[in-house]
Each structure stands twice: as structure tokens, then as C-alpha cells.
Design a protein around this motif. Structure first.
Motif, PDB file in Angstrom:
ATOM      1  N   TRP A 167       0.852  -1.200   0.000  1.00  0.00           N
ATOM      2  CA  TRP A 167       0.000   0.000   0.000  1.00  0.00           C
ATOM      3  C   TRP A 167       0.888   1.250   0.000  1.00  0.00           C
ATOM      4  O   TRP A 167       0.656   2.188  -0.766  1.00  0.00           O
ATOM      5  CB  TRP A 167      -0.904  -0.046   1.225  1.00  0.00           C
ATOM      6  N   GLY A 168       1.920   1.257   0.828  1.00  0.00           N
ATOM      7  CA  GLY A 168       2.853   2.389   0.878  1.00  0.00           C
ATOM      8  C   GLY A 168       3.596   2.571  -0.436  1.00  0.00           C
ATOM      9  O   GLY A 168       3.791   3.700  -0.898  1.00  0.00           O
ATOM     10  N   ARG A 169       4.023   1.456  -1.040  1.00  0.00           N
ATOM     11  CA  ARG A 169       4.707   1.552  -2.341  1.00  0.00           C
ATOM     12  C   ARG A 169       3.770   2.094  -3.421  1.00  0.00           C
ATOM     13  O   ARG A 169       4.198   2.834  -4.299  1.00  0.00           O
ATOM     14  CB  ARG A 169       5.266   0.188  -2.743  1.00  0.00           C
ATOM     15  N   ALA A 170       2.490   1.734  -3.351  1.00  0.00           N
ATOM     16  CA  ALA A 170       1.530   2.248  -4.337  1.00  0.00           C
ATOM     17  C   ALA A 170       1.415   3.763  -4.216  1.00  0.00           C
ATOM     18  O   ALA A 170       1.327   4.473  -5.221  1.00  0.00           O
ATOM     19  CB  ALA A 170       0.170   1.583  -4.153  1.00  0.00           C
ATOM     20  N   TRP A 171       1.423   4.261  -2.982  1.00  0.00           N
ATOM     21  CA  TRP A 171       1.408   5.714  -2.779  1.00  0.00           C
ATOM     22  C   TRP A 171       2.695   6.332  -3.324  1.00  0.00           C
ATOM     23  O   TRP A 171       2.657   7.348  -4.018  1.00  0.00           O
ATOM     24  CB  TRP A 171       1.268   6.063  -1.294  1.00  0.00           C
ATOM     25  N   ALA A 172       3.824   5.714  -3.007  1.00  0.00           N
ATOM     26  CA  ALA A 172       5.113   6.246  -3.480  1.00  0.00           C
ATOM     27  C   ALA A 172       5.181   6.234  -5.003  1.00  0.00           C
ATOM     28  O   ALA A 172       5.651   7.200  -5.620  1.00  0.00           O
ATOM     29  CB  ALA A 172       6.260   5.430  -2.885  1.00  0.00           C
ATOM     30  N   ASP A 173       4.693   5.156  -5.614  1.00  0.00           N
ATOM     31  CA  ASP A 173       4.715   5.065  -7.072  1.00  0.00           C
ATOM     32  C   ASP A 173       3.831   6.128  -7.723  1.00  0.00           C
ATOM     33  O   ASP A 173       4.115   6.586  -8.824  1.00  0.00           O
ATOM     34  CB  ASP A 173       4.253   3.676  -7.531  1.00  0.00           C
ATOM     35  N   ALA A 174       2.759   6.501  -7.055  1.00  0.00           N
ATOM     36  CA  ALA A 174       1.869   7.538  -7.597  1.00  0.00           C
ATOM     37  C   ALA A 174       2.462   8.933  -7.446  1.00  0.00           C
ATOM     38  O   ALA A 174       2.092   9.843  -8.184  1.00  0.00           O
ATOM     39  CB  ALA A 174       0.514   7.477  -6.900  1.00  0.00           C
ATOM     40  N   MET A 175       3.367   9.093  -6.502  1.00  0.00           N
ATOM     41  CA  MET A 175       3.912  10.425  -6.235  1.00  0.00           C
ATOM     42  C   MET A 175       5.214  10.713  -6.968  1.00  0.00           C
ATOM     43  O   MET A 175       5.579  11.867  -7.151  1.00  0.00           O
ATOM     44  CB  MET A 175       4.130  10.613  -4.727  1.00  0.00           C
ATOM     45  N   LYS A 176       5.928   9.671  -7.366  1.00  0.00           N
ATOM     46  CA  LYS A 176       7.175   9.899  -8.109  1.00  0.00           C
ATOM     47  C   LYS A 176       7.336   8.818  -9.166  1.00  0.00           C
ATOM     48  O   LYS A 176       6.843   7.701  -8.996  1.00  0.00           O
ATOM     49  CB  LYS A 176       8.377   9.924  -7.165  1.00  0.00           C
TER      50      LYS A 176
END
Length: 145
Positions: free
Chosen positions: A55-64
């Protein structure tokens, strides 16, 4: 990331402004139960399938931007699932609200109509969260541009 946050806040502000212009009270939009259901159920549905780290990686992938196409696809799949879970939660919250309203009101009066109007907040939240998930999924697929 800044663009996502500002644009998301702008979209919510436009929604709130239109609601206010039409005579709505902001306090009617701030009931905790619809928020808990329409945010919490999709969140835990995601955690039933993916880990908190994913879930955290999905957020990170969406932001950068993320170069790894497999990771991007996995994150996009998570956001797609979250979007659908938001719609489902909105429907469930609305049905639950209808059950509570119909159980607590014996007849047709002004309070009944007000209760149903407030009950429409659940689908509103669900659509808002689903729209954000769709934006995040698109950001992941195009590399966070």
C-alpha cells in the motif's frame, strides 16, 4: 506530488463551494459514519489482498516516477481494486443508512427526508475517494508525471 495534493484539494473545494452556494450546510457533510465506512472498508479490503508495505509503495509510485514496469503495474492494480472497493463501500453505506433511517422513522415527515438527504453523503464520499484512486492509478501508469 504537490500538483496532486493541490488539485485534489481544489476539486474538494469546488464541490464544497457549489454545495454552499446552493444553501447546504458544511456540518451536514462532516458526519463520521459515512466517512468511516467509505474510507475504512476499502482500506481494509486492500489490506486483505496486499500488505501495508505494498500500500505504501503504491502511494510512493503515484507520487514519483517508477522505472520498474512490474512494480508500476502492481500499484496500478491496487488502485484499480481500491477504486472499485470505494464504490462498493458507498453502496453498502447507503443501504446501511437506509436501514437505520427506515427503522427509526415511523412515518413520512420532514425529518425522514432530511435523514435521506444526509444519507446521500456516503455515495458522495465513495465517488470522491474513487476519483482520487483513479487519479492515483493513472499517475502510476504514466510514471507520476
Amino acid at each position: 506530488m504537490r500538483r496532486f495534493i493541490l488539485a485534489s484539494l481544489g476539486a474538494v473545494a469546488i464541490l464544497g463551494l457549489a454545495y454552499f452556494i446552493e444553501g447546504g450546510k458544511f456540518s451536514a457533510l462532516l458526519f463520521p459514519s459515512p466517512f468511516l465506512i467509505t474510507f475504512g472498508m476499502p482500506f481494509f479490503a486492500v489490506l486483505a489482498v496486499w500488505s501495508l508495505g505494498t500500500w505504501g509503495r503504491a502511494w510512493a509510485d503515484a507520487m514519483k516516477p517508477q522505472a520498474d514496469s512490474r512494480r508500476r503495474e502492481s500499484s496500478a492494480e491496487l488502485w484499480d481494486f481500491y477504486e472499485k472497493a470505494c464504490y462498493s463501500a458507498g453502496i453498502l453505506a447507503f443501504i446501511l443508512g437506509c436501514v437505520v433511517i427506515l427503522r427509526n422513522h415511523g412515518g413520512v415527515d420532514g425529518r425522514l427526508f432530511e435523514s435521506f438527504a444526509v444519507n446521500l453523503i456516503s455515495p458522495l464520499y465513495a465517488i470522491l475517494f474513487a476519483l482520487l484512486a483513479r487519479i492515483l492509478r493513472f499517475r502510476v501508469r504514466v510514471g507520476g508525471r
